[in-house]
Design a protein around this motif. Structure first.
Motif, mmCIF file in Angstrom:
data_model
loop_
_atom_site.group_PDB
_atom_site.id
_atom_site.type_symbol
_atom_site.label_atom_id
_atom_site.label_comp_id
_atom_site.label_asym_id
_atom_site.label_seq_id
_atom_site.Cartn_x
_atom_site.Cartn_y
_atom_site.Cartn_z
ATOM 1 N N VAL A 190 36.237 51.844 41.636
ATOM 2 C CA VAL A 190 37.069 51.417 42.766
ATOM 3 C C VAL A 190 37.826 52.581 43.395
ATOM 4 O O VAL A 190 38.523 52.395 44.391
ATOM 5 N N GLN A 191 37.718 53.769 42.775
ATOM 6 C CA GLN A 191 38.387 54.981 43.287
ATOM 7 C C GLN A 191 39.907 54.859 43.294
ATOM 8 O O GLN A 191 40.592 55.311 44.207
ATOM 9 N N PHE A 192 40.430 54.172 42.258
ATOM 10 C CA PHE A 192 41.865 54.125 41.999
ATOM 11 C C PHE A 192 42.080 54.675 40.597
ATOM 12 O O PHE A 192 41.137 54.797 39.815
ATOM 13 N N SER A 193 43.330 54.993 40.255
ATOM 14 C CA SER A 193 43.605 55.544 38.938
ATOM 15 C C SER A 193 43.476 54.478 37.853
ATOM 16 O O SER A 193 43.589 53.273 38.116
ATOM 17 N N GLU A 194 43.254 54.948 36.627
ATOM 18 C CA GLU A 194 43.176 54.035 35.494
ATOM 19 C C GLU A 194 44.517 53.323 35.313
ATOM 20 O O GLU A 194 44.568 52.147 34.917
ATOM 21 N N HIS A 195 45.613 54.030 35.610
ATOM 22 C CA HIS A 195 46.949 53.429 35.514
ATOM 23 C C HIS A 195 47.077 52.254 36.484
ATOM 24 O O HIS A 195 47.655 51.219 36.147
ATOM 25 N N THR A 196 46.534 52.397 37.699
ATOM 26 C CA THR A 196 46.585 51.319 38.680
ATOM 27 C C THR A 196 45.805 50.107 38.191
ATOM 28 O O THR A 196 46.269 48.962 38.307
ATOM 29 N N ASP B 179 46.200 46.186 46.013
ATOM 30 C CA ASP B 179 45.886 46.706 47.338
ATOM 31 C C ASP B 179 44.619 46.004 47.842
ATOM 32 O O ASP B 179 43.675 45.796 47.081
ATOM 33 N N PRO B 180 44.549 45.611 49.122
ATOM 34 C CA PRO B 180 43.346 44.946 49.649
ATOM 35 C C PRO B 180 42.071 45.764 49.452
ATOM 36 O O PRO B 180 40.997 45.199 49.215
ATOM 37 N N VAL B 181 42.184 47.089 49.546
ATOM 38 C CA VAL B 181 41.015 47.938 49.324
ATOM 39 C C VAL B 181 40.577 47.846 47.870
ATOM 40 O O VAL B 181 39.375 47.795 47.568
ATOM 41 N N PHE B 182 41.561 47.803 46.965
ATOM 42 C CA PHE B 182 41.252 47.634 45.540
ATOM 43 C C PHE B 182 40.499 46.319 45.321
ATOM 44 O O PHE B 182 39.501 46.274 44.590
ATOM 45 N N VAL B 183 40.981 45.254 45.948
ATOM 46 C CA VAL B 183 40.357 43.937 45.783
ATOM 47 C C VAL B 183 38.899 43.971 46.224
ATOM 48 O O VAL B 183 38.006 43.508 45.513
ATOM 49 N N ARG C 12 36.810 46.555 46.602
ATOM 50 C CA ARG C 12 35.959 47.419 45.782
ATOM 51 C C ARG C 12 35.749 46.832 44.393
ATOM 52 O O ARG C 12 34.642 46.916 43.838
ATOM 53 N N ALA C 13 36.804 46.237 43.830
ATOM 54 C CA ALA C 13 36.682 45.649 42.499
ATOM 55 C C ALA C 13 35.745 44.454 42.528
ATOM 56 O O ALA C 13 34.969 44.237 41.583
ATOM 57 N N ASN D 290 30.254 41.214 42.582
ATOM 58 C CA ASN D 290 30.193 40.780 43.987
ATOM 59 C C ASN D 290 30.095 39.258 44.109
ATOM 60 O O ASN D 290 29.329 38.725 44.922
ATOM 61 N N THR D 291 30.889 38.556 43.308
ATOM 62 C CA THR D 291 30.867 37.083 43.311
ATOM 63 C C THR D 291 31.815 36.473 44.340
ATOM 64 O O THR D 291 31.723 35.293 44.650
ATOM 65 N N GLY D 292 32.745 37.295 44.838
ATOM 66 C CA GLY D 292 33.753 36.777 45.761
ATOM 67 C C GLY D 292 34.962 36.201 45.045
ATOM 68 O O GLY D 292 35.929 35.775 45.687
ATOM 69 N N ALA D 293 34.941 36.190 43.705
ATOM 70 C CA ALA D 293 36.031 35.588 42.941
ATOM 71 C C ALA D 293 37.355 36.303 43.170
ATOM 72 O O ALA D 293 38.406 35.660 43.312
#
Length: 279
Positions: free
Chosen positions: A44-50, A62-66, A68-69, A75-78
């Motif tokens: 997801v290109q975020f830190s492990e701490h995040t 973060d919406p970008v985190f959501v 990418r995760a 990619n189920t949309g859950a």
């Protein structure tokens, strides 16, 4: 006070239950995929701490985190659905905090306000004047704490010279003279000083304007480095981060129309200077 700064203490979410639930979903999907937190962080290109903070329900995702995760975890949309559930929870400060995270990285930011001068342009004296009418009342420590948070946000204007800031302000927010003549004079001087920066454009919507596309209320829009647009809508004791492209598109069109209806940048500066001279 507007812009979420006077909601819950310290800008933290009012309820951590929904955050813990969302975090549990992230963790469950990650473990189902056989991924470690470090591997998800890389995906997801975020830190492990995040990643850890989100999974433990300590951080508003973060919406970008959501996005990418969700892709990384099947990619189920859950996760996107779970994030929508977060948006429906009460608590202005929580949603504004999420907006502020996006704001800090935005490459363009558009703000229209018809109630007050927006937080990014406020002076301390103006903030104190607004806080005097806050109900329930705030003590001095609370006011100072929130001003500290606001001044940190305002650093975006000078620390991000490549971010384009557009502000449309109603003429009447200055004519109201919130806090008195001295406070208003300082406020106008501050706005005029900021308008000299190349990345900031301030336009005034005149008091008499027969055609106005913003009568339904304030509009806040931003564009992320990934060229995705978000909006933020705020009312009394409520706030909503808007990610639906169809809704955001409507608000973008309204804002674009208002830019043509408001005074030009040069005429807006002239009006502010004239208003300042009449105080």
């Amino acid at each position: 006070m507007g812009e979420g700064a006077w909601g819950t203490t310290g800008g933290e979410p009012e309820s951590s239950d929904s955050l813990r639930t969302f975090g549990a979903v992230v963790q469950a999907l990650r473990e189902h995929m056989g991924m470690t937190r470090k591997e998800l962080a890389q995906a997801v290109q975020f830190s492990e701490h995040t990643v850890a903070s989100v999974e433990l329900g300590r951080r508003m995702p973060d919406p970008v985190f959501v996005d990418r995760a969700d892709v990384a975890l099947g990619n189920t949309g859950a996760l996107r659905k779970a994030a929508e559930h977060l948006n429906r929870q009460p608590g202005l400060a929580a949603w504004f905090r999420r907006w502020a995270l996006l704001e800090a990285k935005a490459i363009s930011l558009c703000t229209y306000d018809c109630r007050m001068v927006p937080g990014l342009l406020q002076t301390k004296a103006y903030v104190l004047a607004l806080s005097a009418d806050q109900l329930p009342p705030l003590d001095d420590a609370e006011i100072e704490e929130r001003w500290d948070a606001r001044i940190k946000r305002q650093q975006l204007l000078t620390e991000r010279p490549n971010t384009a800031f557009s502000f449309i302000l109603e003429e009447h927010v200055f004519l109201r003279r919130t806090g008195g003549v001295d406070v208003t004079r300082e406020l106008i001087d501050h706005v005029l000083d900021l308008s000299q920066l190349r990345n900031i454009e301030v336009q005034i919507m005149p008091l008499v304007q027969e055609s106005h596309s913003g009568l339904q209320g304030p509009i806040r829009l931003l564009e992320t480095p990934e060229n995705r647009w978000y909006a933020y809508s705020e009312g009394q004791e409520s706030g909503q981060l808007i990610s639906d492209p169809k809704v955001v598109s409507v608000l973008q069109r309204r804002y674009a129309r208002m830019r043509s209806q408001a005074l030009t940048f040069q005429d807006s500066v002239s009006l502010l200077e004239r208003m300042r001279g009449e105080l």
